[in-house]
Scaffold this motif. Structure first.
Motif, short mmCIF file in Angstrom:
data_model
loop_
_atom_site.label_atom_id
_atom_site.label_comp_id
_atom_site.label_asym_id
_atom_site.label_seq_id
_atom_site.Cartn_x
_atom_site.Cartn_y
_atom_site.Cartn_z
N UNK A 40 0.81 -1.22 0.00
CA UNK A 40 0.00 0.00 0.00
C UNK A 40 0.85 1.28 0.00
N UNK A 41 2.16 1.15 0.07
CA UNK A 41 3.02 2.32 0.23
C UNK A 41 2.72 3.45 -0.75
N UNK A 42 2.60 3.21 -2.08
CA UNK A 42 2.35 4.35 -2.98
C UNK A 42 1.04 5.08 -2.68
N UNK A 43 -0.01 4.35 -2.32
CA UNK A 43 -1.29 4.99 -2.04
C UNK A 43 -1.23 5.80 -0.74
N UNK A 44 -0.60 5.21 0.27
CA UNK A 44 -0.49 5.92 1.54
C UNK A 44 0.41 7.14 1.39
N UNK A 45 1.47 7.02 0.60
CA UNK A 45 2.40 8.13 0.38
C UNK A 45 1.70 9.32 -0.27
N UNK A 46 0.69 9.03 -1.08
CA UNK A 46 -0.03 10.10 -1.79
C UNK A 46 -1.06 10.80 -0.91
N UNK A 47 -1.34 10.28 0.26
CA UNK A 47 -2.34 10.88 1.14
C UNK A 47 -1.75 12.09 1.89
N UNK A 48 -2.61 12.97 2.37
CA UNK A 48 -2.11 14.19 3.03
C UNK A 48 -1.51 13.89 4.39
N UNK A 49 -0.59 14.73 4.85
CA UNK A 49 -0.05 14.57 6.21
C UNK A 49 -1.17 14.54 7.24
N UNK A 50 -0.98 13.69 8.24
CA UNK A 50 -1.99 13.54 9.28
C UNK A 50 -2.93 12.38 9.06
N UNK A 99 -4.11 8.78 9.22
CA UNK A 99 -3.71 7.71 10.14
C UNK A 99 -3.12 6.50 9.44
N UNK A 100 -3.31 6.38 8.14
CA UNK A 100 -2.73 5.25 7.43
C UNK A 100 -1.21 5.27 7.50
N UNK A 101 -0.64 6.45 7.66
CA UNK A 101 0.82 6.54 7.70
C UNK A 101 1.41 5.93 8.98
N UNK A 102 1.03 6.41 10.16
CA UNK A 102 1.57 5.74 11.37
C UNK A 102 1.12 4.29 11.47
N UNK A 103 -0.03 3.96 10.89
CA UNK A 103 -0.49 2.57 10.93
C UNK A 103 0.45 1.65 10.17
N UNK A 104 0.98 2.11 9.03
CA UNK A 104 1.93 1.29 8.27
C UNK A 104 3.25 1.18 9.02
N UNK A 105 3.68 2.27 9.64
CA UNK A 105 4.88 2.22 10.47
C UNK A 105 4.69 1.23 11.62
N UNK A 106 3.54 1.31 12.27
CA UNK A 106 3.25 0.41 13.39
C UNK A 106 3.24 -1.05 12.96
N UNK A 164 12.61 -4.89 8.45
CA UNK A 164 11.34 -4.23 8.80
C UNK A 164 11.61 -2.98 9.63
N UNK A 165 12.57 -3.04 10.55
CA UNK A 165 12.93 -1.85 11.32
C UNK A 165 13.47 -0.75 10.40
N UNK A 166 14.31 -1.14 9.45
CA UNK A 166 14.87 -0.16 8.52
C UNK A 166 13.77 0.50 7.70
N UNK A 191 10.25 5.29 6.66
CA UNK A 191 8.93 5.90 6.60
C UNK A 191 8.78 7.02 7.63
N UNK A 192 9.35 6.83 8.81
CA UNK A 192 9.29 7.89 9.82
C UNK A 192 9.98 9.16 9.31
#
Length: 370
Positions: A300-310, A312-319, A341-343, A348-349
């Motif tokens: 899902x990285x390309x789709x989440x990357x295209x979403x605006x800052x804030x 929740x999909x972003x920290x969810x993928x990191x988590x 996975x840590x890298x 992403x962070x």
């Protein structure tokens, strides 16, 4: 139209000594499901297949009804388990199945969203236990299920397994695009991970295919008396795929970490799969399942990357990546793949400052807001 009262009346009347009349009809969104009230006050659940986009265009996947019917009857009739609703009748050609109504039980995820995890610790434990009991009871029984499923018609099309493999491979490609390619010793561990999941040995068990908290019904108070639902995608696979949801946040959550729930699942599984008591064997399988899931979600990285800052999909993928790594590290398994996975999570962070959060402070079962 399939899923209307007339079809349910006709189907049930063919299976009962007297005609049945539907006197109440309540759709259950967002699924193709409705609660039907019959004359005599009995309530049943009607479920039908919706058109979906397959490899050859839009069509109705009636094989899902066949799979669900086979799984439910395998569990209730062949194994005598009380973990699921009973299948009362089915029209396989039409893709319609009528099930026992499990009310007043309600989906666990709704309770967690409304009240928080702390209010439903007993129901969460019932969730973990039910998943382990399902796997324990079905381990070693694959031939019985497969015979029952084959008797109902063609097995689930290969397109779904192919699609899952493609998604995982896309995750592999997205790892490279992010700047965290899986190479060297991590790549060798990736091969070992795939071999473990493809050849689970004694851990081969039945799953409903979507072991999340929305697919278990519990009583809102008192004894949870839990029941697992939604077996459209049921299949035999590595049992520890069903434990991932207790370690790694699924699509609806930012965090699910709870070592107590994980222990409840493991004890229940060990009653039917003694190998689950072997720390090395269990830990390797669990790490493989969690890291495989993280790789799938990275697609899902390309789709989440295209979403605006804030978002929740972003920290969810990191988590997701960090939870999979943490699980592997806790079991001392697949260390190089865990390091990857840590890298990936660290990259992403840095890429998404809005996702650079203290995720350890996020309470378990915090919903993903968007």
């Amino acid at each position: 139209m399939i899923g209307q009262p007339a079809e349910v009346e006709s189907l049930l009347s063919r299976h009962r000594p007297a005609p049945v009349t539907v006197v109440g009809w309540q759709p259950v969104p967002p699924w193709a499901v409705a609660r039907a009230r019959l004359d005599g006050a009995e309530q049943v659940i009607a479920k039908w297949t919706r058109p979906h986009r397959g490899a050859d265009g839009i069509r109705t996947a009636s094989w899902r009804t066949r799979t669900e019917l086979a799984a439910l009857r395998f569990l209730s009739d062949d194994l005598g388990l009380g973990l699921t609703p009973r299948a009362l009748a089915a029209d396989l050609g039409a893709g319609l199945i009528v099930l026992e109504d499990l009310a007043p039980r309600t989906p666990l995820d709704g309770l967690l969203r409304a009240d928080g995890a702390a209010a439903h610790a007993v129901r969460l434990a019932a969730f973990a236990r039910a998943r382990g009991e399902l796997n324990a009871a079905t381990a070693g029984r694959a031939p019985i299920y497969h015979a029952r499923r084959a008797a109902l018609g063609p097995i689930t099309p290969d397109e779904d397994r192919i699609l899952f493999a493609r998604i995982r491979e896309e995750g592999h490609r997205q790892a490279a695009a992010l700047g965290a390619p899986i190479t060297g010793r991590a790549e060798r561990e990736l091969t070992a991970m795939r071999e473990e999941l493809a050849e689970p040995g004694s851990f081969l068990a039945l799953s409903n295919g979507d072991p999340e908290a929305n697919n278990i019904l519990v009583r809102p108070s008192g004894d949870p008396d839990a029941r697992l639902i939604d077996f459209e995608f049921a299949a035999y696979a590595h049992a520890l795929h069903d434990a991932v949801c207790l370690h790694v946040p699924g699509p609806g959550w930012l965090s699910v970490r709870d070592d107590g729930l994980a222990a409840v699942y493991r004890r229940a599984l060990a009653r039917g799969v003694p190998e689950a008591e072997d720390d090395r064997r269990y830990g390797f399988g669990l790490a493989a399942a969690c890291l495989s899931y993280a790789l799938v979600r990275l697609e899902r990285f390309p789709r989440v990357d295209a979403r605006p800052p804030g978002d929740d999909s972003r920290p969810q993928l990191v988590a997701t990546l960090e939870a999979a790594a943490r699980t592997a590290e806790a079991h001392r398994a697949l260390p190089h793949l865990a390091g990857w996975a840590r890298q990936a999570a660290d990259l992403l962070r840095r890429r998404w400052p809005d996702a650079d959060l203290d995720l350890d402070a996020v309470p378990p079962y915090t919903p993903r807001g968007r």
